[in-house]
Motif scaffolding. Sequence first.
Motif, PDB file in Angstrom:
ATOM      1  N   GLY A   8      42.695  35.843  48.371  1.00  0.00           N
ATOM      2  CA  GLY A   8      41.546  35.744  47.485  1.00  0.00           C
ATOM      3  C   GLY A   8      40.888  34.385  47.396  1.00  0.00           C
ATOM      4  N   SER A  17      32.749  32.779  40.571  1.00  0.00           N
ATOM      5  CA  SER A  17      34.058  33.358  40.239  1.00  0.00           C
ATOM      6  C   SER A  17      34.838  33.701  41.497  1.00  0.00           C
ATOM      7  CB  SER A  17      33.875  34.640  39.416  1.00  0.00           C
ATOM      8  OG  SER A  17      33.236  34.382  38.192  1.00  0.00           O
ATOM      9  N   ARG A  19      38.880  35.721  42.406  1.00  0.00           N
ATOM     10  CA  ARG A  19      40.097  36.346  41.897  1.00  0.00           C
ATOM     11  C   ARG A  19      41.198  36.177  42.930  1.00  0.00           C
ATOM     12  NH1 ARG A  19      41.902  42.579  41.089  1.00  0.00           N
ATOM     13  NH2 ARG A  19      43.053  42.368  39.131  1.00  0.00           N
ATOM     14  N   SER A  21      45.143  36.870  44.138  1.00  0.00           N
ATOM     15  CA  SER A  21      46.231  37.832  43.986  1.00  0.00           C
ATOM     16  C   SER A  21      47.471  37.278  44.671  1.00  0.00           C
ATOM     17  CB  SER A  21      45.873  39.175  44.624  1.00  0.00           C
ATOM     18  OG  SER A  21      44.729  39.738  44.035  1.00  0.00           O
ATOM     19  N   PHE A  67      39.811  30.737  32.974  1.00  0.00           N
ATOM     20  CA  PHE A  67      40.730  31.455  33.854  1.00  0.00           C
ATOM     21  C   PHE A  67      41.543  32.458  33.035  1.00  0.00           C
ATOM     22  CE2 PHE A  67      41.393  27.956  37.330  1.00  0.00           C
ATOM     23  CZ  PHE A  67      40.018  27.854  37.471  1.00  0.00           C
ATOM     24  N   THR A  68      41.893  33.560  33.686  1.00  0.00           N
ATOM     25  CA  THR A  68      42.737  34.571  33.045  1.00  0.00           C
ATOM     26  C   THR A  68      43.829  35.001  34.011  1.00  0.00           C
ATOM     27  OG1 THR A  68      40.833  35.403  31.774  1.00  0.00           O
ATOM     28  CG2 THR A  68      42.785  36.813  31.902  1.00  0.00           C
ATOM     29  N   SER A  70      47.003  37.586  34.810  1.00  0.00           N
ATOM     30  CA  SER A  70      47.493  38.911  34.456  1.00  0.00           C
ATOM     31  C   SER A  70      48.494  39.348  35.520  1.00  0.00           C
ATOM     32  CB  SER A  70      46.341  39.915  34.354  1.00  0.00           C
ATOM     33  OG  SER A  70      45.663  40.036  35.592  1.00  0.00           O
ATOM     34  N   TYR A  79      47.802  38.057  39.145  1.00  0.00           N
ATOM     35  CA  TYR A  79      46.408  37.776  39.443  1.00  0.00           C
ATOM     36  C   TYR A  79      45.952  36.536  38.682  1.00  0.00           C
ATOM     37  CZ  TYR A  79      46.674  42.722  40.736  1.00  0.00           C
ATOM     38  OH  TYR A  79      47.049  43.919  41.279  1.00  0.00           O
ATOM     39  N   GLN A  81      42.146  35.398  37.577  1.00  0.00           N
ATOM     40  CA  GLN A  81      40.694  35.524  37.553  1.00  0.00           C
ATOM     41  C   GLN A  81      40.120  34.180  37.150  1.00  0.00           C
ATOM     42  OE1 GLN A  81      38.630  38.150  38.348  1.00  0.00           O
ATOM     43  NE2 GLN A  81      36.946  36.717  38.004  1.00  0.00           N
ATOM     44  N   MET A  82      39.297  33.614  38.016  1.00  0.00           N
ATOM     45  CA  MET A  82      38.737  32.289  37.783  1.00  0.00           C
ATOM     46  C   MET A  82      37.231  32.410  37.643  1.00  0.00           C
ATOM     47  SD  MET A  82      41.007  30.036  40.458  1.00  0.00           S
ATOM     48  CE  MET A  82      40.300  30.819  41.916  1.00  0.00           C
ATOM     49  N   ASP A  83      36.711  32.113  36.474  1.00  0.00           N
ATOM     50  CA  ASP A  83      35.285  32.168  36.182  1.00  0.00           C
ATOM     51  C   ASP A  83      34.761  30.769  35.865  1.00  0.00           C
ATOM     52  OD1 ASP A  83      36.049  35.168  34.390  1.00  0.00           O
ATOM     53  OD2 ASP A  83      35.221  35.016  36.410  1.00  0.00           O
TER      54      ASP A  83
END
Length: 121
Positions: A8, A17, A19, A21, A67-68, A70, A79, A81-83
Motif C-alpha cells: 500500500g 491519503s 492505506r 496493509s 491516521f487510523t 485498525s 491496517y 489509514q493515512m489522511d
Amino acid sequence: QVQLVESGGGLVQPGGSLRLSCAASGSIFSIDAMGWYRQAPGKQRELVASITSGGSTNYADSVKGRFTISRDNAKKTVYLQMDSLKPEDTAVYYCNADLVLDIYRRRGVYWGQGTQVTVSS
C-alpha cells in the motif's frame, strides 16, 4: 516460517491519503499487539500507531487525528489509514506484531520488510 507482508505504500501529494496493509502468515497461534513504525532518512525508527488484540489504540502525537490504525483478527491483518498526509510523513513504514506461536505460548516479535511512503508535490 512466519512472515509479515506489507503493501500500500507509494507516492502521494500533500493532503492526500494512503492505506497500508500488513498481513501475517505462517504458524501463528494468536496475535497480541500490532503496530506501525516509520523511519525517515537520517532519523531513528519511531512508533506511529499501535493496537492491542482488544482494539485499544495508541498514536504518536504527530499523527493524531490524521491516521487510523485498525485490525482484522480473522485475516491476521493490520491496517493504517493515512489522511491529510504531509511531506514530513515521508518515510519507510514497517509493521510490527507480537505473536504467540503455539499452545505453549512461545512468543516472538516480528517485523515486515518495510514499504516506502513519499509525500511530495
